[in-house]
Design a protein around this motif. Structure first.
Motif, PDB file in Angstrom:
ATOM      1  N   THR A   1     -12.262  -6.767  12.762  1.00 37.44           N
ATOM      2  CA  THR A   1     -11.487  -7.878  11.857  1.00 37.44           C
ATOM      3  C   THR A   1     -10.454  -7.406  11.215  1.00 37.44           C
ATOM      4  OG1 THR A   1     -13.089  -7.754   9.918  1.00 37.44           O
ATOM      5  CG2 THR A   1     -13.921  -9.013  12.073  1.00 37.44           C
ATOM      6  N   ASP A   2      -9.550  -8.208  10.483  1.00 32.47           N
ATOM      7  CA  ASP A   2      -8.417  -7.723   9.943  1.00 32.47           C
ATOM      8  C   ASP A   2      -9.041  -7.546   8.573  1.00 32.47           C
ATOM      9  OD1 ASP A   2      -6.826  -8.621  11.694  1.00 32.47           O
ATOM     10  OD2 ASP A   2      -6.127 -10.418  10.894  1.00 32.47           O
ATOM     11  N   ALA A   3     -10.162  -8.182   7.827  1.00 26.67           N
ATOM     12  CA  ALA A   3     -10.778  -7.475   6.709  1.00 26.67           C
ATOM     13  C   ALA A   3     -11.236  -6.270   6.785  1.00 26.67           C
ATOM     14  CB  ALA A   3     -11.700  -8.681   6.336  1.00 26.67           C
ATOM     15  N   GLU A   4     -11.854  -5.938   7.962  1.00 27.87           N
ATOM     16  CA  GLU A   4     -12.332  -4.546   8.041  1.00 27.87           C
ATOM     17  C   GLU A   4     -11.279  -3.527   8.087  1.00 27.87           C
ATOM     18  OE1 GLU A   4     -16.580  -5.719  10.727  1.00 27.87           O
ATOM     19  OE2 GLU A   4     -14.552  -5.240  11.836  1.00 27.87           O
ATOM     20  N   LEU A   5     -10.267  -3.817   8.668  1.00 29.73           N
ATOM     21  CA  LEU A   5      -9.409  -3.034   8.966  1.00 29.73           C
ATOM     22  C   LEU A   5      -8.599  -2.637   7.496  1.00 29.73           C
ATOM     23  CD1 LEU A   5      -7.519  -3.875  12.400  1.00 29.73           C
ATOM     24  CD2 LEU A   5      -8.736  -1.618  11.783  1.00 29.73           C
ATOM     25  N   LEU A   6      -8.276  -3.677   6.787  1.00 34.54           N
ATOM     26  CA  LEU A   6      -7.528  -3.731   5.460  1.00 34.54           C
ATOM     27  C   LEU A   6      -8.538  -3.087   4.381  1.00 34.54           C
ATOM     28  CD1 LEU A   6      -5.837  -7.032   5.285  1.00 34.54           C
ATOM     29  CD2 LEU A   6      -4.846  -4.926   5.582  1.00 34.54           C
ATOM     30  N   ALA A   7      -9.783  -3.278   4.631  1.00 38.05           N
ATOM     31  CA  ALA A   7     -10.735  -2.500   3.740  1.00 38.05           C
ATOM     32  C   ALA A   7     -10.469  -0.754   3.662  1.00 38.05           C
ATOM     33  CB  ALA A   7     -12.221  -2.548   3.924  1.00 38.05           C
ATOM     34  N   LYS A   8      -9.761  -0.252   4.989  1.00 38.47           N
ATOM     35  CA  LYS A   8      -9.774   0.979   5.110  1.00 38.47           C
ATOM     36  C   LYS A   8      -8.320   1.231   4.818  1.00 38.47           C
ATOM     37  CE  LYS A   8     -13.558   2.261   7.672  1.00 38.47           C
ATOM     38  NZ  LYS A   8     -14.447   3.198   7.089  1.00 38.47           N
ATOM     39  N   CYS A   9      -7.519   0.598   4.210  1.00 32.99           N
ATOM     40  CA  CYS A   9      -6.244   0.934   3.562  1.00 32.99           C
ATOM     41  C   CYS A   9      -6.371   1.697   2.468  1.00 32.99           C
ATOM     42  CB  CYS A   9      -5.549  -0.298   3.375  1.00 32.99           C
ATOM     43  SG  CYS A   9      -3.711  -0.058   2.761  1.00 32.99           S
ATOM     44  N   GLU A  10      -5.752   2.955   2.539  1.00 33.74           N
ATOM     45  CA  GLU A  10      -6.133   3.972   1.286  1.00 33.74           C
ATOM     46  C   GLU A  10      -7.562   4.150   1.161  1.00 33.74           C
ATOM     47  OE1 GLU A  10      -3.653   2.515  -2.017  1.00 33.74           O
ATOM     48  OE2 GLU A  10      -1.586   3.261  -1.313  1.00 33.74           O
ATOM     49  N   ASN A  11      -8.433   3.890   1.959  1.00 32.45           N
ATOM     50  CA  ASN A  11      -9.737   4.293   1.620  1.00 32.45           C
ATOM     51  C   ASN A  11     -10.223   4.724   3.105  1.00 32.45           C
ATOM     52  OD1 ASN A  11     -12.396   4.369   0.648  1.00 32.45           O
ATOM     53  ND2 ASN A  11     -12.880   2.073   1.277  1.00 32.45           N
ATOM     54  N   GLY A  12      -9.465   5.620   3.700  1.00 30.25           N
ATOM     55  CA  GLY A  12     -10.066   6.240   4.967  1.00 30.25           C
ATOM     56  C   GLY A  12      -8.693   6.263   5.816  1.00 30.25           C
ATOM     57  N   THR A  13      -7.535   5.992   5.466  1.00 27.12           N
ATOM     58  CA  THR A  13      -6.297   6.206   6.239  1.00 27.12           C
ATOM     59  C   THR A  13      -5.501   7.314   5.809  1.00 27.12           C
ATOM     60  OG1 THR A  13      -5.263   4.595   4.797  1.00 27.12           O
ATOM     61  CG2 THR A  13      -6.155   3.739   6.689  1.00 27.12           C
ATOM     62  N   LYS A  14      -4.834   7.746   6.982  1.00 26.77           N
ATOM     63  CA  LYS A  14      -3.824   8.731   6.468  1.00 26.77           C
ATOM     64  C   LYS A  14      -2.402   8.231   5.778  1.00 26.77           C
ATOM     65  CE  LYS A  14      -0.842  12.298   8.855  1.00 26.77           C
ATOM     66  NZ  LYS A  14      -0.388  12.852  10.222  1.00 26.77           N
ATOM     67  N   LYS A  15      -2.107   7.017   6.481  1.00 23.32           N
ATOM     68  CA  LYS A  15      -1.100   6.262   5.985  1.00 23.32           C
ATOM     69  C   LYS A  15      -1.147   4.930   5.937  1.00 23.32           C
ATOM     70  CE  LYS A  15       4.124   6.234   6.320  1.00 23.32           C
ATOM     71  NZ  LYS A  15       5.234   6.680   7.081  1.00 23.32           N
ATOM     72  N   CYS A  16      -1.048   4.060   4.958  1.00 18.64           N
ATOM     73  CA  CYS A  16      -1.076   2.662   5.051  1.00 18.64           C
ATOM     74  C   CYS A  16       0.156   1.952   4.225  1.00 18.64           C
ATOM     75  CB  CYS A  16      -2.261   2.189   4.303  1.00 18.64           C
ATOM     76  SG  CYS A  16      -2.498   0.539   4.242  1.00 18.64           S
ATOM     77  N   VAL A  17       0.927   1.014   5.175  1.00 17.40           N
ATOM     78  CA  VAL A  17       2.235   0.781   4.591  1.00 17.40           C
ATOM     79  C   VAL A  17       2.281  -0.534   5.020  1.00 17.40           C
ATOM     80  CG1 VAL A  17       4.742   1.088   4.699  1.00 17.40           C
ATOM     81  CG2 VAL A  17       3.368   2.939   5.284  1.00 17.40           C
ATOM     82  N   PHE A  18       2.874  -1.499   4.069  1.00 18.23           N
ATOM     83  CA  PHE A  18       3.101  -2.816   4.404  1.00 18.23           C
ATOM     84  C   PHE A  18       4.639  -3.058   4.725  1.00 18.23           C
ATOM     85  CE2 PHE A  18       4.472  -7.277   2.821  1.00 18.23           C
ATOM     86  CZ  PHE A  18       3.478  -7.918   3.721  1.00 18.23           C
ATOM     87  N   HIS A  19       5.001  -3.690   5.848  1.00 16.27           N
ATOM     88  CA  HIS A  19       6.422  -4.024   6.012  1.00 16.27           C
ATOM     89  C   HIS A  19       6.640  -5.417   5.981  1.00 16.27           C
ATOM     90  CE1 HIS A  19       6.663   0.103   7.634  1.00 16.27           C
ATOM     91  NE2 HIS A  19       5.359  -0.041   8.296  1.00 16.27           N
ATOM     92  N   PRO A  20       7.408  -5.981   4.991  1.00 17.11           N
ATOM     93  CA  PRO A  20       7.806  -7.284   4.957  1.00 17.11           C
ATOM     94  C   PRO A  20       8.484  -7.926   6.151  1.00 17.11           C
ATOM     95  CG  PRO A  20       8.358  -6.232   2.936  1.00 17.11           C
ATOM     96  CD  PRO A  20       8.018  -5.338   3.877  1.00 17.11           C
ATOM     97  N   SER A  21       8.306  -9.092   6.758  1.00 20.88           N
ATOM     98  CA  SER A  21       9.053  -9.484   7.850  1.00 20.88           C
ATOM     99  C   SER A  21      10.148 -10.838   7.445  1.00 20.88           C
ATOM    100  CB  SER A  21       7.988 -10.333   8.770  1.00 20.88           C
ATOM    101  OG  SER A  21       7.400 -11.363   8.188  1.00 20.88           O
ATOM    102  N   GLY A  22      10.342 -10.825   6.193  1.00 22.61           N
ATOM    103  CA  GLY A  22      11.391 -11.896   5.837  1.00 22.61           C
ATOM    104  C   GLY A  22      11.444 -11.649   4.233  1.00 22.61           C
TER     105      GLY A  22
END
Length: 204
Positions: free
Chosen positions: A37-58
């Motif tokens: 799920t999106d929540a499961e993936l975002l829980a890994k952001c900076e908590n198990g990822t090598k890199k986590c970046v937010f890209h604005p679309s607008g």
């Protein structure tokens, strides 16, 4: 049916069943695991990822939040116009497309805040509380109250998550995301209406 014919039919049926199982087995083995799920993936952001970046679309968009009543009512039980002070406090928190940030970990907020700061030169606040005493004018035998509408900023984009090792079979995951956060400004309006018989009985 004669015994030797029954034997031939039984043998043919066994061959057909075996062939059917051989055809269907590889498909079952080749099924991909279900997507986290999106929540499961975002829980890994900076908590198990090598890199986590937010890209604005607008662009960052300013919008009005939900109007809400703040403070208590002020009852005027006199035959004259009355000015009353209503003390209130209101907290506005960030909302996003995957629910409350506290339920999906704290890591993903960092890349979002950094991206907003660098891309739009704006501060991203998860929460803001404002308190004050506001005076309202209430006509005779009426009740007055305050309604506040907070100003919000909204951003949409995609989180890119890169894992050192594969997570659920992949090193790269992408999560669509949108969120709103409070600004420093808001609007306030005063409302009044005649008191009901029960309100006059209970408050006057």
């Amino acid at each position: 049916m004669k015994p030797h014919r029954r034997a031939r039919w039984a043998g043919a049926l066994a061959v057909l069943c075996a062939g059917s199982s051989l055809l269907t087995a590889p498909a079952a083995q080749g099924e991909e695991p279900s997507r986290p799920t999106d929540a499961e993936l975002l829980a890994k952001c900076e908590n198990g990822t090598k890199k986590c970046v937010f890209h604005p679309s607008g662009p960052l968009v300013e919008t009005a939040g939900e109007r809400r009543k703040v403070g208590d009512e002020a009852y005027n039980c006199t035959p004259r116009l009355q000015r009353s002070g209503i003390t209130w406090s209101d907290t506005v928190e960030e909302t996003n497309s995957v629910g409350n940030s506290a339920t999906v970990g704290t890591g993903f907020g960092g890349p979002l805040s950094l991206s907003v700061s660098t891309s739009f030169e704006r501060t991203w606040k998860k929460s803001r509380t404002e308190s004050a005493t506001t005076f309202v004018d209430v006509r005779p035998y009426q009740v007055g109250w305050l309604e506040r509408t907070p100003d919000l900023q909204k951003v949409e984009g995609t989180y890119e998550l890169i894992f050192e090792d594969r997570f659920e079979g992949k090193r790269y995951w992408y999560v669509p995301f949108e969120a709103t956060a409070p600004l420093e400004t808001s609007s306030m309006v005063q409302r009044t209406r005649p008191m009901t018989k029960n309100e006059k009985k209970n408050h006057c």
